[in-house]
Design an enzyme around this catalytic site. Structure first.
Site, PDB file in Angstrom:
ATOM      1  N   GLU A   1     -59.949 -19.866  31.086  1.00  0.00           N
ATOM      2  CA  GLU A   1     -60.564 -20.144  32.390  1.00  0.00           C
ATOM      3  C   GLU A   1     -61.990 -19.647  32.529  1.00  0.00           C
ATOM      4  O   GLU A   1     -62.845 -20.311  33.091  1.00  0.00           O
ATOM      5  CB  GLU A   1     -59.738 -19.508  33.542  1.00  0.00           C
ATOM      6  CG  GLU A   1     -58.393 -20.119  33.764  1.00  0.00           C
ATOM      7  CD  GLU A   1     -57.310 -19.333  33.043  1.00  0.00           C
ATOM      8  OE1 GLU A   1     -56.183 -19.392  33.489  1.00  0.00           O
ATOM      9  OE2 GLU A   1     -57.621 -18.650  32.047  1.00  0.00           O
TER      10      GLU A   1
ATOM     11  N   ASP B   1     -54.152 -18.862  31.920  1.00  0.00           N
ATOM     12  CA  ASP B   1     -53.308 -17.754  32.384  1.00  0.00           C
ATOM     13  C   ASP B   1     -51.817 -18.088  32.340  1.00  0.00           C
ATOM     14  O   ASP B   1     -51.424 -19.256  32.473  1.00  0.00           O
ATOM     15  CB  ASP B   1     -53.697 -17.361  33.816  1.00  0.00           C
ATOM     16  CG  ASP B   1     -55.019 -16.601  33.869  1.00  0.00           C
ATOM     17  OD1 ASP B   1     -55.464 -16.130  32.815  1.00  0.00           O
ATOM     18  OD2 ASP B   1     -55.588 -16.476  34.964  1.00  0.00           O
TER      19      ASP B   1
ATOM     20  N   ASP C   1     -49.314 -18.126  34.325  1.00  0.00           N
ATOM     21  CA  ASP C   1     -48.579 -18.348  35.573  1.00  0.00           C
ATOM     22  C   ASP C   1     -48.657 -19.823  35.943  1.00  0.00           C
ATOM     23  O   ASP C   1     -49.161 -20.646  35.182  1.00  0.00           O
ATOM     24  CB  ASP C   1     -49.133 -17.460  36.696  1.00  0.00           C
ATOM     25  CG  ASP C   1     -50.590 -17.762  37.023  1.00  0.00           C
ATOM     26  OD1 ASP C   1     -51.180 -18.627  36.347  1.00  0.00           O
ATOM     27  OD2 ASP C   1     -51.130 -17.134  37.941  1.00  0.00           O
TER      28      ASP C   1
ATOM     29  N   GLU D   1     -50.498 -21.428  38.152  1.00  0.00           N
ATOM     30  CA  GLU D   1     -51.859 -21.953  38.224  1.00  0.00           C
ATOM     31  C   GLU D   1     -52.434 -22.163  36.828  1.00  0.00           C
ATOM     32  O   GLU D   1     -53.121 -23.153  36.571  1.00  0.00           O
ATOM     33  CB  GLU D   1     -52.753 -20.992  39.024  1.00  0.00           C
ATOM     34  CG  GLU D   1     -52.479 -20.980  40.509  1.00  0.00           C
ATOM     35  CD  GLU D   1     -52.721 -22.331  41.170  1.00  0.00           C
ATOM     36  OE1 GLU D   1     -53.793 -22.924  40.946  1.00  0.00           O
ATOM     37  OE2 GLU D   1     -51.834 -22.799  41.911  1.00  0.00           O
TER      38      GLU D   1
ATOM     39  N   TYR E   1     -51.659  -8.880  32.680  1.00  0.00           N
ATOM     40  CA  TYR E   1     -51.932  -9.906  33.685  1.00  0.00           C
ATOM     41  C   TYR E   1     -51.583  -9.409  35.080  1.00  0.00           C
ATOM     42  O   TYR E   1     -50.533  -8.788  35.292  1.00  0.00           O
ATOM     43  CB  TYR E   1     -51.150 -11.175  33.360  1.00  0.00           C
ATOM     44  CG  TYR E   1     -51.593 -12.357  34.170  1.00  0.00           C
ATOM     45  CD1 TYR E   1     -52.922 -12.763  34.149  1.00  0.00           C
ATOM     46  CD2 TYR E   1     -50.694 -13.064  34.962  1.00  0.00           C
ATOM     47  CE1 TYR E   1     -53.344 -13.852  34.894  1.00  0.00           C
ATOM     48  CE2 TYR E   1     -51.101 -14.153  35.705  1.00  0.00           C
ATOM     49  CZ  TYR E   1     -52.431 -14.540  35.666  1.00  0.00           C
ATOM     50  OH  TYR E   1     -52.853 -15.607  36.407  1.00  0.00           O
TER      51      TYR E   1
ATOM     52  N   ARG F   1     -51.264 -11.118  38.091  1.00  0.00           N
ATOM     53  CA  ARG F   1     -50.484 -11.902  39.064  1.00  0.00           C
ATOM     54  C   ARG F   1     -49.052 -11.978  38.566  1.00  0.00           C
ATOM     55  O   ARG F   1     -48.716 -12.791  37.709  1.00  0.00           O
ATOM     56  CB  ARG F   1     -51.085 -13.300  39.237  1.00  0.00           C
ATOM     57  CG  ARG F   1     -52.421 -13.286  39.948  1.00  0.00           C
ATOM     58  CD  ARG F   1     -52.929 -14.675  40.258  1.00  0.00           C
ATOM     59  NE  ARG F   1     -54.203 -14.624  40.965  1.00  0.00           N
ATOM     60  CZ  ARG F   1     -55.404 -14.602  40.386  1.00  0.00           C
ATOM     61  NH1 ARG F   1     -55.466 -14.645  39.048  1.00  0.00           N
ATOM     62  NH2 ARG F   1     -56.505 -14.536  41.095  1.00  0.00           N
TER      63      ARG F   1
ATOM     64  N   HIS G   1     -43.347 -11.968  35.057  1.00  0.00           N
ATOM     65  CA  HIS G   1     -43.973 -11.375  33.893  1.00  0.00           C
ATOM     66  C   HIS G   1     -43.773  -9.864  33.916  1.00  0.00           C
ATOM     67  O   HIS G   1     -43.175  -9.299  34.819  1.00  0.00           O
ATOM     68  CB  HIS G   1     -45.468 -11.701  33.873  1.00  0.00           C
ATOM     69  CG  HIS G   1     -45.769 -13.167  33.947  1.00  0.00           C
ATOM     70  ND1 HIS G   1     -45.314 -14.056  33.004  1.00  0.00           N
ATOM     71  CD2 HIS G   1     -46.454 -13.895  34.855  1.00  0.00           C
ATOM     72  CE1 HIS G   1     -45.725 -15.268  33.318  1.00  0.00           C
ATOM     73  NE2 HIS G   1     -46.412 -15.195  34.451  1.00  0.00           N
TER      74      HIS G   1
END
Length: 905
Positions: free
Chosen positions: A7, A80, A82, A84, A296, A298, A343
């Site tokens: 990203e 990432d 997740d 998103e 990570y 989130r 996670h």
């Protein structure tokens, strides 16, 4: 070389360091596609087909990836781990396929890693997979739902409630929480109660406090002493008796550490300890993650990888000794709402690296990393061992009994490193340390003067410094020997939400998910539905109006259970157990019907419904018993709720004959609108307008002629303090209403005047040959009233000599850092209108408020420049410097025919 896409450029730089020259690592700069903001982007008549559009800023990043794939026909999507991140990977694959950059022969794989470390990245590369479509479908459903709600409900708000900006699926529910808490506070009726405490001393001369628990043989509850008379009798009853220690009970206790951080608890703790908002916390954590310092950020999981647990236990032993390491590792588990997103917890990637050894200069990053590091170590440390002591002291006749409580820390355990903060929790007597007290020994009343805190509480009566109730207020009663104290208290309303407590409440209700908390809270503040004051969230009038409107006309869609149930259905989709288009169809069927029904209502009908719903708050009973809706100004008209661009207000129905208005929160509310006083027969009002607070002389006339008005000075470090809406006085208001001030006549004609405007204080003048006036900003509010002719003419002359620099003139370099490591010119710290900023080529990166110019290093400047370029794409603008090489190609082609001709000859 395979092309790896992540990203952000910071993440790309870190990963490229681990993968080396065998890979090309590029950044997508977040999402590359989104639904265009127009009707039909989600086609409800065609099985909810979605139209996607590559953003303008994303096109150059997509082109860079596509160009790289021409040379390296292999794509690795490493966004990432997740929902998103999965969606970004899916969008990249779809968009690149559409532009034919991905061919049938192009291998495409998806890799994820929970931490950006060399081992984690290399292991992920060795275990690729395909894009997780159930997770993508859950994203598609959420994005479609947000579009359908926002794109269809917002126009209804615009038409029915002037001033309302928009509504969102989760944001509206979050706003409802804040508004309903405010309504609870306004409806709250405080109840008086008293507490009695005594300052006692042991035979060894050690003082301690005890609270009255039994009076007249009866156990006291919170409201047993309901007035000063009862409290005074209790004080006399205690002071007139000899007291003996009836019992001493000591019980061992243990306190266990908190679980390691997940997204919500990290946001809560950063708010409690540092006052950081949810958005600020996540932005800071993102930078720590991309630099490879933490896992990570989130996540709704609190379990730790076995190797991380082992590493943490070893570090505890090394730093604090074996007694702080429990016999077996601590295991933390929670029932995540979505196993796909459960996670590992948020933890350091290297347990041996504390904040002091971290190569980070930004204060927020250092503070947050230190918090994460300490919490992670503490969660694997031994329990704290305490001894809680309860002492009962009473009279021989058992009519009076007091109790003292306290604790002793026998072994600090995890508390040596870290203790979790608490929200809106009152100090507990159990936290105090008691002296040695023996059962059966007598106690005496101590001299109050020996303890200044007790004496201060007795005299002031405003705060019980050791009473265990920080909300106490009112009066105090003191015995003649000054050793028995009664304090008046009033029950307090529930506290307003902080960002921390709001996240906690949303998590309890099942509203939102880890990746949404920060954006939801930020959105309702950006829309000016909520303001943040002293870390507490207050609803604005327009926020109240929007919430009441939605509760009356779309109640189901701002319901806590409905929203939580919808989240659970979306989780089922992400787990592969549901069809997202069936979910959308079910939602749209009822929602579209509600939209159609409300669209036919007239604004007057909507306001009548809202007026009735808000009546208890808008028109509370008056002390004199008169009609609470009767206009207090004319006495003839009835008060009604009216709408405006700023949200809403209460006005007289007899308008325009009567122009009485007040804010919907009431005359005596915390809102700052009020009458400051009278001057020359006119009432001077403080009001709230579209561009902020202003003062006004009198009221509009019957022919709608506006009265004199003047804005209050903006409140920041450049302007005079004490002129804010909560501080401004009548004298200041009258002074403001004299503006604009004529400073004098310019020698070349025309008056030079000073005034306050939207952007602060300024002077202005217009020459006969000028098409428009020349404006020059002033730095301080007082300058508007004090600047003289000579200084004003000098500033105007300088501005006219340098018209191209706008208001500020040439920007000044505060510090020169040298050449950028990647080339492209010098990096300087400049003096800007809104504070210092870092400038490199066309990139201007704001310097954080808590960072001094003298402390900025080149490394820190490069990091801020990279982040700024990543958000705006500005760094890519430096690329044209490479274009001259491309321009040479045509020249080379012209020479080529000559070579071929000579060869033929």
């Amino acid at each position: 070389m395979p092309v790896v896409v992540v990203e952000s450029p910071a993440k790309a730089k870190t990963i490229n360091k681990y993968l080396g020259s065998d890979y090309t690592v590029l950044a997508s700069y977040g999402h590359v596609r989104d639904l265009p903001p127009k009707n039909g982007s989600v086609d409800t008549d065609n099985n909810f087909e979605m139209t996607w559009e590559v953003g303008t800023d994303s096109r150059k990043h997509m082109k860079a990836i596509a160009d790289a794939l021409k040379e390296d026909n292999a794509l690795i999507l490493a966004t990432d781990p997740d929902r998103e991140g999965e969606a970004i990977s899916w969008h990249l694959q779809e968009a690149l396929t559409k532009r034919r950059s991905i061919k049938k022969t192009t291998p495409v794989s998806r890799v994820t890693f929970n931490a950006i470390t060399k081992d984690a990245v290399l292991e992920a590369m060795a275990n690729p997979r395909q894009v997780d479509m159930p997770l993508v479908e859950a994203y598609l459903a959420r994005r479609a739902l947000d579009y359908l709600v926002g794109f269809n409900l917002s126009p209804v708000l615009w038409r029915k409630l002037p001033g309302a900006k928009s509504a969102g699926r989760v944001q509206s529910v979050c706003l409802r929480l804040i508004v309903e808490r405010e309504l609870e506070i306004e409806a709250f009726n405080p109840q008086e109660y008293w507490s009695v405490r005594a300052l006692l001393t042991t035979p060894r001369g050690q003082d301690f406090e005890a609270r009255l628990t039994i009076l007249g043989g009866d156990k006291l509850d919170k409201f047993s002493l309901g007035n000063s008379t009862a409290a005074e009798m209790a004080v006399q009853a205690v002071a007139s008796r000899e007291l003996l220690v009836q019992s001493v009970e000591a019980k061992p206790a243990a306190r266990n550490p908190s679980a390691p951080f997940m997204t919500s608890t990290l946001q809560q703790e950063a708010s409690r300890k540092f006052g950081m908002g949810a958005k600020q916390t996540m932005s800071t954590a993102q930078r720590l993650y991309e630099a490879g310092y933490i896992t990570y950020m989130r996540t709704d999981g609190i379990d730790m990888a076995p190797e991380a647990v082992t590493e943490a236990r070893a570090e505890i032993d090394k730093r604090y000794g074996g007694t702080y390491v429990p016999s077996s590792p601590r295991v933390y588990k929670n029932k995540a709402k979505n196993a796909q997103e459960a996670h590992e917890c948020i933890r350091p990637t290297d347990m041996g690296r504390d904040a002091a050894s971290l190569k980070v200069t930004e204060p927020d990053q250092r503070k947050l990393y230190d918090l994460i590091w300490k919490r992670t170590l503490a969660c694997q440390m031994a329990s704290a061992k305490l001894e809680r002591t309860t002492v009962d002291i009473g009279s021989n006749d058992q009519q009076v009994m007091l109790r003292a409580t306290g604790q002793v820390v026998l072994f600090d355990g995890f508390m040596r490193v870290y203790e979790e903060g608490r929200d809106d929790v009152v100090q507990d007597d159990d936290d105090k340390r008691l002296p040695q007290i023996m059962q059966g020994e007598p106690t005496k009343f101590a001299a109050a003067a020996l303890t200044p805190q007790f004496d201060k509480a007795a005299k002031a009566g405003a705060q019980a410094t050791k009473s265990g109730d920080l909300r106490s207020n009112g009066s105090a009663l003191l015995s003649q020997n000054e050793s028995v104290l009664a304090l008046q208290h009033h029950t307090a309303p529930p506290p307003r939400y902080t960002e921390a407590t709001l996240v906690k409440k949303m998590e309890e209700l099942g509203i939102g998910r880890p990746s949404t908390y920060a954006s939801v809270i930020t959105t309702i503040q950006d829309r000016e539905y909520v303001r943040k004051d002293q870390n507490r969230l207050h609803p604005e009038d327009k926020g109240r109006i929007v919430t009441i409107f939605l509760l009356n006309f779309f109640r189901n869609y701002v319901g806590y259970n409905f929203t939580a149930d919808l989240e659970n259905q979306l989780d089922e989709v992400s787990a592969g157990n549901g069809d997202y288009k069936d979910l959308l169809a079910s939602f749209w069927r009822d929602f579209s019907a509600a939209i159609a029904e409300t669209s036919d209502l007239r604004i007057s009908e909507v306001l009548d419904v809202l007026d009735d719903a808000l009546a208890p708050q808008l028109y509370p009973p008056r002390e004199d018993g008169t009609d609470p809706r009767a206009c207090p100004k004319c006495g003839l008209g009835q008060l009604h709720l009216k709408s405006s661009r700023t949200g809403g207000f209460v006005g007289c129905g007899n308008y325009p004959e009567c122009n009485y208005t007040r804010p919907i929160s009431g005359e005596g509310a915390e809102g700052y609108e009020r009458i400051l006083g009278e001057d020359a027969g006119d009432e001077i009002h403080l009001k709230s307008g579209r561009f902020g607070p202003y003062v006004q002389r009198g009221e509009p006339t019957p022919d709608n002629k506006k009265p004199p008005r003047s804005s209050l000075p903006k409140q920041n470090k450049d302007y005079l303090p004490g002129w804010g809406p909560n501080d401004v006085t009548l004298e200041q208001a009258v002074t403001l209403l004299t503006l604009p001030r004529e400073i004098g006549q310019h020698p070349e004609g025309g008056a030079i005047a000073s005034n306050l405007g939207r952007f602060g204080p300024y002077i202005m003048h217009q020459l006969a040959d000028e098409e428009k006036p020349t404006y020059v900003n002033l730095k301080n509010t007082l300058d508007v009233f004090e600047i003289g002719m000579n200084h004003a003419m000098e500033m105007l002359a300088e501005k006219r000599a340098n018209p191209g620099r706008g208001r500020r003139g040439a920007a000044k370099a505060l510090k020169e850092l040298g050449e950028h490591p990647d080339g492209g010119g010098a990096v300087n710290i400049m003096d800007g209108k809104y504070g210092a900023y870092i400038k490199w080529e066309k990139v201007n990166a704001t310097l954080p408020k808590d960072v001094e110019v003298k402390d900025v290093t080149m490394d820190m400047a490069v990091q801020l420049i990279t982040e700024k370029a990543g958000k705006s794409g500005a760094k890519k603008k430096a690329a044209p410097k490479k274009k001259p090489a491309a321009k040479k190609k045509p020249a080379a082609k012209k020479k080529a025919p000559a070579k071929k001709t000579s060869a033929k000859d």
